[in-house]
Design an enzyme around this catalytic site. Structure first.
Site, PDB file in Angstrom:
ATOM      1  N   CYS A  62      -0.158  -0.180   8.058  1.00 45.31           N
ATOM      2  CA  CYS A  62       0.982  -0.993   8.501  1.00 45.31           C
ATOM      3  C   CYS A  62       0.519  -2.390   8.920  1.00 45.31           C
ATOM      4  O   CYS A  62       0.187  -3.198   8.072  1.00 45.31           O
ATOM      5  CB  CYS A  62       1.762  -0.265   9.594  1.00 45.31           C
ATOM      6  N   GLU A  85      -0.911   8.296   8.794  1.00 46.81           N
ATOM      7  CA  GLU A  85      -1.452   9.080   9.902  1.00 46.81           C
ATOM      8  C   GLU A  85      -0.416   9.961  10.588  1.00 46.81           C
ATOM      9  O   GLU A  85      -0.752  10.849  11.376  1.00 46.81           O
ATOM     10  CB  GLU A  85      -2.082   8.148  10.957  1.00 46.81           C
ATOM     11  N   HIS A 126       2.844   4.805   7.083  1.00 49.57           N
ATOM     12  CA  HIS A 126       2.074   5.419   8.164  1.00 49.57           C
ATOM     13  C   HIS A 126       1.514   6.768   7.706  1.00 49.57           C
ATOM     14  O   HIS A 126       2.061   7.825   8.027  1.00 49.57           O
ATOM     15  CB  HIS A 126       2.936   5.583   9.411  1.00 49.57           C
TER      16      HIS A 126
END
Length: 234
Positions: free
Chosen positions: A88, A176, A174
């Protein structure tokens, strides 16, 4: 390996990648900007990760610590040739450092959405041509840096993933995020309210969506992680 991870809140961590670091015995050093960026250094560091945050690349003039972070990324990627992984904001900062441009997005992307592969990038081996991922951004890479290659796009954002120089990898989405990470985000002031503004009052359904998609998301994280680790050999 010793991996420096720059995060922009104590709650915005590497999420689903943390078990992979632990499994393989890597030493992770977390630096929470803006408070700690002034003390961060690259001596003894083998790789750099930069995560997301609510600030924007063009705010560096008003945020001296962000200017320091940009300098650190420049040193890591251009001078030391360290393997880099950006998510990001970390994706956008890499593009800025490499001579690309970042601008407000024509349309924000928020929620569990889809991106599509560009070509057949090995980092997305085993995934469908279009795959789900969590998005939350209102800015985008508007001009690709010289020498960079786009490896994934979406309908509203052309540069969802890019590689540069064989060792720098970055992602607008994202990668993660899992349910536990989103729960931590909810502890950040106004985060939950902002998500409800974008998605609606039933924003909590995103937890169910993430849980249902976890097998695919986990495969994506494993692929991205392994591909990045292979950049050490390159």
């Amino acid at each position: 390996m010793r991996i420096l991870i720059i995060q922009h809140s104590g709650k915005e961590h590497a999420g689903g990648f943390r078990p992979l670091f632990s499994r393989d015995g890597h030493q992770v050093i977390a630096c929470t900007a803006p408070d700690e960026i002034g003390d961060a250094e690259l001596n003894g560091i083998d790789g750099l990760w930069v995560l997301g945050g609510p600030m924007q690349v063009w705010e560096a003039c008003e945020l001296p610590w962000l200017s320091r972070e940009i300098d650190l990324i420049r040193e890591a990627v251009l001078e030391r040739k360290l393997p880099y992984f950006g998510i990001c904001l970390g994706h956008q900062l890499l593009a800025h450092v490499l001579g690309g441009e970042v601008a407000p997005a024509a349309k924000s992307e928020v929620g569990l959405l889809h991106v599509g592969k560009r070509g057949n990038p090995p980092m997305f081996d085993g995934l469908s041509e279009e795959f789900g991922c969590f998005q939350w951004h209102s800015a985008e890479v508007s001009r690709l840096p010289p020498g960079a290659e786009v490896t994934a796009s979406s309908d509203h954002c052309n540069v969802q993933a890019m590689v540069w120089g064989g060792t720098a990898h970055s992602f607008q989405f994202h990668a993660e995020l899992d349910t536990g990470t989103l729960a931590d985000w909810y502890d950040i002031e106004q985060c939950e309210e902002m998500l409800r503004t974008h998605i609606g009052d039933d924003a909590d359904r995103i937890f169910d969506d993430l849980s249902a998609a976890e097998a695919s998301l986990s495969l994506m994280r494993e692929n991205l992680y392994r591909h990045w680790i292979s950049s050490f050999a390159r």
